[in-house]
Scaffold this motif. Sequence first.
Motif, PDB file in Angstrom:
ATOM      1  N   GLY A  46     -22.468  14.120  -9.204  1.00 32.89           N
ATOM      2  CA  GLY A  46     -21.582  13.080  -9.591  1.00 32.89           C
ATOM      3  C   GLY A  46     -21.253  12.460  -8.622  1.00 32.89           C
ATOM      4  O   GLY A  46     -20.679  13.221  -7.547  1.00 32.89           O
ATOM      5  N   MET A  47     -21.314  11.223  -8.250  1.00 29.56           N
ATOM      6  CA  MET A  47     -20.611  10.463  -7.146  1.00 29.56           C
ATOM      7  C   MET A  47     -19.549   9.469  -7.791  1.00 29.56           C
ATOM      8  O   MET A  47     -19.682   8.804  -8.982  1.00 29.56           O
ATOM      9  CB  MET A  47     -21.735   9.689  -6.538  1.00 29.56           C
ATOM     10  N   ALA A  61       0.174   7.259  -6.720  1.00 30.67           N
ATOM     11  CA  ALA A  61      -0.677   8.012  -6.591  1.00 30.67           C
ATOM     12  C   ALA A  61      -0.318   9.483  -6.314  1.00 30.67           C
ATOM     13  O   ALA A  61      -0.934  10.550  -7.184  1.00 30.67           O
ATOM     14  CB  ALA A  61      -1.784   7.758  -5.525  1.00 30.67           C
ATOM     15  N   HIS A  72     -10.369   7.358  -2.774  1.00 32.03           N
ATOM     16  CA  HIS A  72      -9.916   7.340  -4.049  1.00 32.03           C
ATOM     17  C   HIS A  72     -10.484   8.510  -4.674  1.00 32.03           C
ATOM     18  O   HIS A  72     -11.623   8.759  -5.012  1.00 32.03           O
ATOM     19  CB  HIS A  72     -10.294   6.205  -4.864  1.00 32.03           C
ATOM     20  N   ASP A  73      -9.649   9.436  -5.506  1.00 30.19           N
ATOM     21  CA  ASP A  73      -9.959  10.902  -5.799  1.00 30.19           C
ATOM     22  C   ASP A  73      -9.380  11.096  -7.146  1.00 30.19           C
ATOM     23  O   ASP A  73      -9.544  12.333  -7.807  1.00 30.19           O
ATOM     24  CB  ASP A  73     -10.060  11.967  -5.011  1.00 30.19           C
ATOM     25  N   LEU A 109       0.825  -1.160   0.038  1.00 31.71           N
ATOM     26  CA  LEU A 109      -0.118   0.023  -0.088  1.00 31.71           C
ATOM     27  C   LEU A 109       0.743   1.388   0.182  1.00 31.71           C
ATOM     28  O   LEU A 109       0.506   2.212  -0.762  1.00 31.71           O
ATOM     29  CB  LEU A 109      -1.165  -0.015   1.076  1.00 31.71           C
TER      30      LEU A 109
HETATM   31 CO1  B1M Z   1      -7.094   1.746  -3.588  1.00 32.13          CO
HETATM   32  N1  B1M Z   1      -8.188   0.170  -4.311  1.00 32.13           N
HETATM   33  N2  B1M Z   1      -7.360   1.244  -1.753  1.00 32.13           N
HETATM   34  N3  B1M Z   1      -5.772   3.206  -3.187  1.00 32.13           N
HETATM   35  N4  B1M Z   1      -6.695   1.785  -5.381  1.00 32.13           N
HETATM   36  C1  B1M Z   1      -8.239   0.027  -5.666  1.00 32.13           C
HETATM   37  C2  B1M Z   1      -9.701   0.546  -6.032  1.00 32.13           C
HETATM   38  C3  B1M Z   1      -8.460  -1.633  -5.707  1.00 32.13           C
HETATM   39  C4  B1M Z   1      -9.212  -1.998  -7.053  1.00 32.13           C
HETATM   40  C5  B1M Z   1      -6.801  -2.107  -5.901  1.00 32.13           C
HETATM   41  C6  B1M Z   1      -6.904  -3.474  -6.165  1.00 32.13           C
HETATM   42  O1  B1M Z   1      -7.139  -4.241  -5.109  1.00 32.13           O
HETATM   43  N5  B1M Z   1      -6.424  -4.123  -7.287  1.00 32.13           N
HETATM   44  C7  B1M Z   1      -8.867  -2.013  -4.384  1.00 32.13           C
HETATM   45  C8  B1M Z   1     -10.473  -2.072  -4.279  1.00 32.13           C
HETATM   46  C9  B1M Z   1     -11.044  -3.438  -4.159  1.00 32.13           C
HETATM   47  C10 B1M Z   1     -12.393  -3.807  -3.913  1.00 32.13           C
HETATM   48  O2  B1M Z   1     -13.369  -2.918  -3.321  1.00 32.13           O
HETATM   49  N6  B1M Z   1     -12.964  -4.725  -4.278  1.00 32.13           N
HETATM   50  C11 B1M Z   1      -8.320  -0.902  -3.522  1.00 32.13           C
HETATM   51  C12 B1M Z   1      -8.217  -1.079  -1.899  1.00 32.13           C
HETATM   52  C13 B1M Z   1      -8.429  -2.531  -1.522  1.00 32.13           C
HETATM   53  C14 B1M Z   1      -7.952   0.067  -1.279  1.00 32.13           C
HETATM   54  C15 B1M Z   1      -7.821  -0.134   0.171  1.00 32.13           C
HETATM   55  C16 B1M Z   1      -8.876  -0.814   1.043  1.00 32.13           C
HETATM   56  C17 B1M Z   1      -6.381  -0.481   0.641  1.00 32.13           C
HETATM   57  C18 B1M Z   1      -6.281  -0.749   2.241  1.00 32.13           C
HETATM   58  O3  B1M Z   1      -6.275  -0.035   2.831  1.00 32.13           O
HETATM   59  N7  B1M Z   1      -6.023  -1.934   2.516  1.00 32.13           N
HETATM   60  C19 B1M Z   1      -7.587   1.556   0.644  1.00 32.13           C
HETATM   61  C20 B1M Z   1      -9.095   2.083   0.786  1.00 32.13           C
HETATM   62  C21 B1M Z   1      -8.950   3.299   1.418  1.00 32.13           C
HETATM   63  C22 B1M Z   1     -10.590   3.787   1.424  1.00 32.13           C
HETATM   64  O4  B1M Z   1     -10.992   4.183   0.275  1.00 32.13           O
HETATM   65  N8  B1M Z   1     -11.355   3.821   2.436  1.00 32.13           N
HETATM   66  C23 B1M Z   1      -7.140   2.001  -0.775  1.00 32.13           C
HETATM   67  C24 B1M Z   1      -6.223   3.020  -0.795  1.00 32.13           C
HETATM   68  C25 B1M Z   1      -5.841   3.526  -2.034  1.00 32.13           C
HETATM   69  C26 B1M Z   1      -4.528   4.531  -1.693  1.00 32.13           C
HETATM   70  C27 B1M Z   1      -4.763   5.780  -0.850  1.00 32.13           C
HETATM   71  C28 B1M Z   1      -3.335   4.152  -1.513  1.00 32.13           C
HETATM   72  C29 B1M Z   1      -4.819   5.285  -3.390  1.00 32.13           C
HETATM   73  C30 B1M Z   1      -5.595   6.295  -3.704  1.00 32.13           C
HETATM   74  C31 B1M Z   1      -5.133   7.522  -3.687  1.00 32.13           C
HETATM   75  C32 B1M Z   1      -5.985   8.832  -4.075  1.00 32.13           C
HETATM   76  O5  B1M Z   1      -6.866   8.349  -4.942  1.00 32.13           O
HETATM   77  N9  B1M Z   1      -5.869   9.945  -3.852  1.00 32.13           N
HETATM   78  C33 B1M Z   1      -5.314   3.992  -4.043  1.00 32.13           C
HETATM   79  C34 B1M Z   1      -5.107   3.541  -5.482  1.00 32.13           C
HETATM   80  C35 B1M Z   1      -4.326   4.693  -6.308  1.00 32.13           C
HETATM   81  C36 B1M Z   1      -5.611   2.570  -6.203  1.00 32.13           C
HETATM   82  C37 B1M Z   1      -5.743   2.237  -7.492  1.00 32.13           C
HETATM   83  C38 B1M Z   1      -4.424   1.461  -7.657  1.00 32.13           C
HETATM   84  C39 B1M Z   1      -5.835   3.072  -8.495  1.00 32.13           C
HETATM   85  C40 B1M Z   1      -7.039   4.018  -8.364  1.00 32.13           C
HETATM   86  C41 B1M Z   1      -6.619   5.108  -9.427  1.00 32.13           C
HETATM   87  O6  B1M Z   1      -6.557   6.312  -9.164  1.00 32.13           O
HETATM   88  N10 B1M Z   1      -6.869   4.816 -10.864  1.00 32.13           N
HETATM   89  C42 B1M Z   1      -7.132   1.173  -7.657  1.00 32.13           C
HETATM   90  C43 B1M Z   1      -6.777   0.128  -8.815  1.00 32.13           C
HETATM   91  C44 B1M Z   1      -7.975   0.288  -9.730  1.00 32.13           C
HETATM   92  O7  B1M Z   1      -8.842   1.118  -9.823  1.00 32.13           O
HETATM   93  N11 B1M Z   1      -7.977  -0.888 -10.454  1.00 32.13           N
HETATM   94  C45 B1M Z   1      -7.204   0.757  -6.115  1.00 32.13           C
HETATM   95  C46 B1M Z   1      -6.836   5.899 -11.925  1.00 32.13           C
HETATM   96  C47 B1M Z   1      -7.952   6.650 -12.200  1.00 32.13           C
HETATM   97  C48 B1M Z   1      -7.893   7.678 -13.027  1.00 32.13           C
HETATM   98  O8  B1M Z   1      -9.245   5.742 -12.236  1.00 32.13           O
HETATM   99  O9  B1M Z   1     -10.685   6.359 -10.358  1.00 32.13           O
HETATM  100  O10 B1M Z   1     -11.210   4.406 -11.799  1.00 32.13           O
HETATM  101  P1  B1M Z   1     -10.810   5.840 -11.558  1.00 32.13           P
HETATM  102  O11 B1M Z   1     -11.333   7.014 -12.566  1.00 32.13           O
HETATM  103  C49 B1M Z   1     -11.569   6.506 -13.887  1.00 32.13           C
HETATM  104  C50 B1M Z   1     -13.164   6.233 -14.066  1.00 32.13           C
HETATM  105  O12 B1M Z   1     -13.536   5.138 -13.217  1.00 32.13           O
HETATM  106  C51 B1M Z   1     -13.959   7.313 -14.372  1.00 32.13           C
HETATM  107  O13 B1M Z   1     -13.120   8.277 -14.728  1.00 32.13           O
HETATM  108  C52 B1M Z   1     -11.802   7.817 -14.664  1.00 32.13           C
HETATM  109  C53 B1M Z   1     -10.944   7.773 -15.884  1.00 32.13           C
HETATM  110  O14 B1M Z   1     -11.272   8.893 -16.845  1.00 32.13           O
HETATM  111  N12 B1M Z   1     -14.600   7.804 -12.981  1.00 32.13           N
HETATM  112  C54 B1M Z   1     -15.734   8.556 -13.064  1.00 32.13           C
HETATM  113  C55 B1M Z   1     -14.065   7.738 -11.841  1.00 32.13           C
HETATM  114  N13 B1M Z   1     -15.110   8.570 -10.931  1.00 32.13           N
HETATM  115  C56 B1M Z   1     -15.895   9.084 -11.881  1.00 32.13           C
HETATM  116  C57 B1M Z   1     -17.035   9.705 -11.532  1.00 32.13           C
HETATM  117  C58 B1M Z   1     -17.936  10.250 -12.607  1.00 32.13           C
HETATM  118  C59 B1M Z   1     -17.376   9.883 -14.093  1.00 32.13           C
HETATM  119  C60 B1M Z   1     -16.388   8.910 -14.173  1.00 32.13           C
HETATM  120  O15 B1M Z   1     -18.917  11.038 -12.613  1.00 32.13           O
HETATM  121  C61 B1M Z   1     -19.287  11.329 -11.402  1.00 32.13           C
END
Ligand code: B1M
Length: 215
Positions: free
Chosen positions: A143-144, A65, A100-101, A58
Amino acid sequence: LPLFERLERRIIDGERTGLEADLDAAMEQKPPLDIINENLLAGMKVVGDLFGSGQMQLPFVLQSAEVMKAAVAHLEPHMEKNDAGGKGKLLLATVKGDVHDIGKNLVDIIVSNNGYDVVNLGIKQPINAILEAAEEHQVDAIGMSGLLVKSTVIMKDNLREMNERGVAAKYPVLLGGAALTRTFVENDLDEVYEGDVRYAKDAFEGLHLMDRLMA
Ligand code: B1M
């Protein structure tokens, strides 16, 4: 490594030193948005896969990130801005319990660069705070974002809460984030919500949905 591979690698390794110089060089070859979509997000995808399969811990995900955020912040001022604003107002929030933001903030950038006003509430936002801000800022849509599987449950609860408070007709809802699927939103959640709920796969789909809503 060649420039664009190096950029992707920087995200994977969380390596910030020299980031800005590489981004400046990259911007001489392609627009900032292409750098984000083609190189930086490719790096985040690898990070997600490595973390998911237990090969990355992590704290390193956090570093990645942070480099991602720094890169987006550096690129953002260079992005094309299409309209002056005033096309409509979108509230954005990451739902309760979810930190995640990066994705949400990309949506903010794309939508606000294309003529909308965005009220970005930040992370871990309970429905109360979302609805208060929506009212205060008189937004046109909510938007969420949520990336955790449990966030999809929260979103469903939020929509139910909005029904109960009688605001469903007032607020169309856009949902996005990696834990959602189009089918889940368009079938399951659409059945729950008495208003209009749409799925956005990425930031551009978010923008297109806003364009359609405000047309
Ligand atoms: Co987290 N995390 N994370 N994490 N993290 C995931 C989401 C995960 C899939 C990783 C994995 O296991 N492969 C997994 C979730 C599993 C699940 O729920 N089934 C996970 C986990 C488990 C966790 C923790 C629980 C880990 C722990 O503590 N043991 C913890 C959770 C904390 C919490 O939220 N309470 C955690 C923490 C973190 C960090 C803090 C280290 C960091 C986040 C930092 C931050 O965001 N400031 C982090 C990260 C970076 C990730 C991954 C690796 C990357 C996410 C990301 O930023 N992607 C992620 C892996 C994955 O997603 N596969 C993972 C890039 C981003 C641009 O994509 O947000 O999807 P995304 O957005 C896309 C679209 O989805 C869309 O547009 C974007 C692209 O144009 N979109 C929207 C998103 N929101 C939208 C809203 C809209 C429209 C489109 O309209 C409203």
